[in-house]
Design a protein around this motif. Structure first.
Motif, PDB file in Angstrom:
ATOM      1  N   GLY A   1     -70.960 -53.669  58.405  1.00 13.29           N
ATOM      2  CA  GLY A   1     -70.992 -54.278  59.729  1.00 13.29           C
ATOM      3  C   GLY A   1     -71.342 -55.753  59.707  1.00 13.29           C
ATOM      4  N   GLU A   2     -70.887 -56.449  58.669  1.00 14.79           N
ATOM      5  CA  GLU A   2     -71.158 -57.890  58.570  1.00 14.79           C
ATOM      6  C   GLU A   2     -70.396 -58.654  59.656  1.00 14.79           C
ATOM      7  OE1 GLU A   2     -69.896 -59.172  54.732  1.00 14.79           O
ATOM      8  OE2 GLU A   2     -67.923 -58.245  54.924  1.00 14.79           O
ATOM      9  N   LYS A   3     -70.624 -59.964  59.719  1.00 12.97           N
ATOM     10  CA  LYS A   3     -70.041 -60.794  60.779  1.00 12.97           C
ATOM     11  C   LYS A   3     -68.498 -60.782  60.747  1.00 12.97           C
ATOM     12  CE  LYS A   3     -73.795 -62.895  62.594  1.00 12.97           C
ATOM     13  NZ  LYS A   3     -74.883 -62.563  61.704  1.00 12.97           N
ATOM     14  N   ALA A   4     -67.917 -60.737  59.550  1.00 17.37           N
ATOM     15  CA  ALA A   4     -66.452 -60.714  59.430  1.00 17.37           C
ATOM     16  C   ALA A   4     -65.881 -59.460  60.102  1.00 17.37           C
ATOM     17  CB  ALA A   4     -66.049 -60.754  57.963  1.00 17.37           C
ATOM     18  N   PHE A   5     -66.583 -58.338  59.948  1.00 18.62           N
ATOM     19  CA  PHE A   5     -66.152 -57.093  60.608  1.00 18.62           C
ATOM     20  C   PHE A   5     -66.234 -57.228  62.122  1.00 18.62           C
ATOM     21  CE2 PHE A   5     -67.840 -53.298  62.756  1.00 18.62           C
ATOM     22  CZ  PHE A   5     -66.693 -52.511  62.730  1.00 18.62           C
ATOM     23  N   LEU A   6     -67.313 -57.822  62.617  1.00 20.38           N
ATOM     24  CA  LEU A   6     -67.492 -57.993  64.065  1.00 20.38           C
ATOM     25  C   LEU A   6     -66.405 -58.900  64.645  1.00 20.38           C
ATOM     26  CD1 LEU A   6     -71.385 -58.360  64.223  1.00 20.38           C
ATOM     27  CD2 LEU A   6     -70.032 -56.349  64.838  1.00 20.38           C
ATOM     28  N   ASP A   7     -66.014 -59.930  63.889  1.00 18.81           N
ATOM     29  CA  ASP A   7     -64.911 -60.805  64.323  1.00 18.81           C
ATOM     30  C   ASP A   7     -63.610 -60.016  64.446  1.00 18.81           C
ATOM     31  OD1 ASP A   7     -66.392 -63.106  64.580  1.00 18.81           O
ATOM     32  OD2 ASP A   7     -65.882 -63.895  62.593  1.00 18.81           O
ATOM     33  N   THR A   8     -63.327 -59.193  63.433  1.00 20.27           N
ATOM     34  CA  THR A   8     -62.105 -58.381  63.438  1.00 20.27           C
ATOM     35  C   THR A   8     -62.125 -57.388  64.593  1.00 20.27           C
ATOM     36  OG1 THR A   8     -62.066 -58.556  61.021  1.00 20.27           O
ATOM     37  CG2 THR A   8     -60.612 -56.919  62.011  1.00 20.27           C
ATOM     38  N   LEU A   9     -63.276 -56.766  64.816  1.00 23.42           N
ATOM     39  CA  LEU A   9     -63.421 -55.784  65.895  1.00 23.42           C
ATOM     40  C   LEU A   9     -63.190 -56.418  67.259  1.00 23.42           C
ATOM     41  CD1 LEU A   9     -64.257 -52.870  66.754  1.00 23.42           C
ATOM     42  CD2 LEU A   9     -66.602 -53.708  66.869  1.00 23.42           C
ATOM     43  N   ILE A  10     -63.812 -57.576  67.497  1.00 21.53           N
ATOM     44  CA  ILE A  10     -63.679 -58.217  68.813  1.00 21.53           C
ATOM     45  C   ILE A  10     -62.255 -58.721  69.025  1.00 21.53           C
ATOM     46  CG2 ILE A  10     -64.304 -60.642  68.317  1.00 21.53           C
ATOM     47  CD1 ILE A  10     -65.802 -58.589  71.180  1.00 21.53           C
ATOM     48  N   CYS A  11     -61.581 -59.155  67.947  1.00 20.20           N
ATOM     49  CA  CYS A  11     -60.169 -59.575  68.050  1.00 20.20           C
ATOM     50  C   CYS A  11     -59.299 -58.395  68.471  1.00 20.20           C
ATOM     51  CB  CYS A  11     -59.683 -60.098  66.706  1.00 20.20           C
ATOM     52  SG  CYS A  11     -59.963 -61.850  66.480  1.00 20.20           S
ATOM     53  N   THR A  12     -59.546 -57.237  67.866  1.00 17.67           N
ATOM     54  CA  THR A  12     -58.774 -56.031  68.196  1.00 17.67           C
ATOM     55  C   THR A  12     -58.994 -55.634  69.649  1.00 17.67           C
ATOM     56  OG1 THR A  12     -59.177 -55.312  65.915  1.00 17.67           O
ATOM     57  CG2 THR A  12     -58.230 -53.691  67.415  1.00 17.67           C
ATOM     58  N   LEU A  13     -60.245 -55.673  70.097  1.00 20.10           N
ATOM     59  CA  LEU A  13     -60.561 -55.328  71.492  1.00 20.10           C
ATOM     60  C   LEU A  13     -59.917 -56.309  72.467  1.00 20.10           C
ATOM     61  CD1 LEU A  13     -64.331 -54.325  71.142  1.00 20.10           C
ATOM     62  CD2 LEU A  13     -62.368 -52.800  71.331  1.00 20.10           C
ATOM     63  N   LEU A  14     -59.883 -57.589  72.100  1.00 18.00           N
ATOM     64  CA  LEU A  14     -59.246 -58.608  72.951  1.00 18.00           C
ATOM     65  C   LEU A  14     -57.738 -58.375  73.055  1.00 18.00           C
ATOM     66  CD1 LEU A  14     -61.117 -61.870  71.852  1.00 18.00           C
ATOM     67  CD2 LEU A  14     -61.241 -60.770  74.091  1.00 18.00           C
ATOM     68  N   ILE A  15     -57.105 -58.031  71.928  1.00 14.64           N
ATOM     69  CA  ILE A  15     -55.661 -57.748  71.940  1.00 14.64           C
ATOM     70  C   ILE A  15     -55.367 -56.545  72.825  1.00 14.64           C
ATOM     71  CG2 ILE A  15     -53.701 -56.961  70.531  1.00 14.64           C
ATOM     72  CD1 ILE A  15     -54.913 -58.699  68.236  1.00 14.64           C
ATOM     73  N   LEU A  16     -56.183 -55.493  72.700  1.00 12.44           N
ATOM     74  CA  LEU A  16     -55.999 -54.299  73.535  1.00 12.44           C
ATOM     75  C   LEU A  16     -56.180 -54.626  75.016  1.00 12.44           C
ATOM     76  CD1 LEU A  16     -57.859 -51.589  71.398  1.00 12.44           C
ATOM     77  CD2 LEU A  16     -55.400 -51.722  71.825  1.00 12.44           C
ATOM     78  N   SER A  17     -57.148 -55.488  75.319  1.00 11.54           N
ATOM     79  CA  SER A  17     -57.391 -55.897  76.716  1.00 11.54           C
ATOM     80  C   SER A  17     -56.209 -56.684  77.274  1.00 11.54           C
ATOM     81  CB  SER A  17     -58.663 -56.748  76.807  1.00 11.54           C
ATOM     82  OG  SER A  17     -59.777 -56.038  76.330  1.00 11.54           O
ATOM     83  N   VAL A  18     -55.684 -57.617  76.478  1.00 12.98           N
ATOM     84  CA  VAL A  18     -54.531 -58.414  76.911  1.00 12.98           C
ATOM     85  C   VAL A  18     -53.306 -57.522  77.132  1.00 12.98           C
ATOM     86  CG1 VAL A  18     -52.870 -60.185  76.150  1.00 12.98           C
ATOM     87  CG2 VAL A  18     -55.321 -60.578  75.873  1.00 12.98           C
ATOM     88  N   LEU A  19     -53.073 -56.567  76.231  1.00 16.23           N
ATOM     89  CA  LEU A  19     -51.949 -55.630  76.375  1.00 16.23           C
ATOM     90  C   LEU A  19     -52.084 -54.796  77.645  1.00 16.23           C
ATOM     91  CD1 LEU A  19     -51.496 -54.370  72.690  1.00 16.23           C
ATOM     92  CD2 LEU A  19     -49.913 -55.810  73.987  1.00 16.23           C
ATOM     93  N   ASP A  20     -53.312 -54.380  77.955  1.00 23.22           N
ATOM     94  CA  ASP A  20     -53.549 -53.586  79.166  1.00 23.22           C
ATOM     95  C   ASP A  20     -53.301 -54.419  80.424  1.00 23.22           C
ATOM     96  OD1 ASP A  20     -54.610 -51.004  80.316  1.00 23.22           O
ATOM     97  OD2 ASP A  20     -56.049 -52.409  81.198  1.00 23.22           O
ATOM     98  N   ILE A  21     -53.745 -55.681  80.411  1.00 26.38           N
ATOM     99  CA  ILE A  21     -53.527 -56.581  81.560  1.00 26.38           C
ATOM    100  C   ILE A  21     -52.034 -56.826  81.767  1.00 26.38           C
ATOM    101  CG2 ILE A  21     -53.829 -58.971  82.358  1.00 26.38           C
ATOM    102  CD1 ILE A  21     -56.633 -58.823  80.899  1.00 26.38           C
ATOM    103  N   LEU A  22     -51.303 -57.052  80.660  1.00 28.83           N
ATOM    104  CA  LEU A  22     -49.856 -57.273  80.744  1.00 28.83           C
ATOM    105  C   LEU A  22     -49.130 -56.034  81.273  1.00 28.83           C
ATOM    106  CD1 LEU A  22     -49.177 -59.204  77.399  1.00 28.83           C
ATOM    107  CD2 LEU A  22     -49.088 -60.148  79.716  1.00 28.83           C
ATOM    108  N   HIS A  23     -49.571 -54.857  80.827  1.00 26.30           N
ATOM    109  CA  HIS A  23     -48.951 -53.606  81.286  1.00 26.30           C
ATOM    110  C   HIS A  23     -49.178 -53.398  82.785  1.00 26.30           C
ATOM    111  CE1 HIS A  23     -47.508 -49.503  81.259  1.00 26.30           C
ATOM    112  NE2 HIS A  23     -48.639 -49.111  81.820  1.00 26.30           N
ATOM    113  N   LYS A  24     -50.423 -53.631  83.234  1.00 23.55           N
ATOM    114  CA  LYS A  24     -50.734 -53.480  84.661  1.00 23.55           C
ATOM    115  C   LYS A  24     -49.974 -54.504  85.505  1.00 23.55           C
ATOM    116  CE  LYS A  24     -55.258 -51.312  84.251  1.00 23.55           C
ATOM    117  NZ  LYS A  24     -56.724 -51.477  84.318  1.00 23.55           N
TER     118      LYS A  24
END
Length: 200
Positions: A157-180
């Motif tokens: 759970g180092e910082k590099a993992f947290l960066d990757t995780l938050i990037c993935t969550l942001l992409i999913l959020s953007v995809l959901d906004i675009l779909h709606k």
């Protein structure tokens, strides 16, 4: 770019959105506390045997279990999360063994691949977030355990993992906004066409 910067920036932005833009409710309060606890615990580490863990990974893991338990098809979501676990740990091992094939930064490449898998596996936003969190967290743990068996020690759970995780969550959020947005535009166009047909 320094590791963790993206995570802190996006987490604080998310906390501001939750705290000031969401309607007052117990859900908003719990979500705001969870984000703050994750930010605080991201810089705290502890040892369990030979392994060094970031406290943030446990904060996120508890939250992902709660989110997962609230889904209607819990067993299906667990199987989907297991798929993400295998995918994420395999991508990390691939990066470790053949770094020359990683043509994009880790945060971008892994985030895009995981987001595509999650988007296909689940159809509602909260379900996608729970699958993504649970899958990536367990994948990070499995990856660290595999490396330790070969004598390599990495922080779980180092910082590099947290960066990757938050990037993935942001992409999913953007995809959901675009779909709606697409659904709303389609509905609006359908209504306008219906009115034009009636007017004729």
């Amino acid at each position: 770019m320094e590791e963790g910067i993206l995570f802190f920036w996006a987490s604080w932005l998310l906390w501001i959105i939750v705290t000031f833009l969401m309607k007052k409710s117990s859900r908003r309060t719990i979500l705001a506390y969870w984000i703050l606890l994750t930010i605080i615990s991201s810089s705290l580490y502890f040892h369990i045997g030979p392994f060094m863990f970031s406290l943030a990974i446990f904060t996120l893991f508890i939250g992902s279990i709660i989110l997962m338990s609230k889904q209607t098809k819990t067993f299906y979501h667990l199987l989907s999360a297991f798929t993400i676990t295998i995918c994420y740990s395999a991508l990390l091992l691939w990066e470790k063994i053949s770094p020359i094939w990683v043509i994009l930064p880790r945060e971008i490449l892994i985030s895009i691949i995981i987001s595509c898998f999650v988007y296909v596996l689940c159809h509602n936003f909260v379900g996608r977030i729970s699958i993504c969190l649970f899958g990536m967290l367990t994948g990070e743990m499995i990856y660290s355990f595999i490396l330790s068996s070969y004598g390599f020690q990495e922080v779980v759970g180092e910082k590099a993992f947290l960066d990757t995780l938050i990037c993935t969550l942001l992409i999913l959020s953007v995809l959901d906004i675009l779909h709606k947005g697409k659904v709303k535009v389609t509905t609006l166009i359908t209504k306008l066409l219906t009115k034009l047909e009636v007017a004729k």
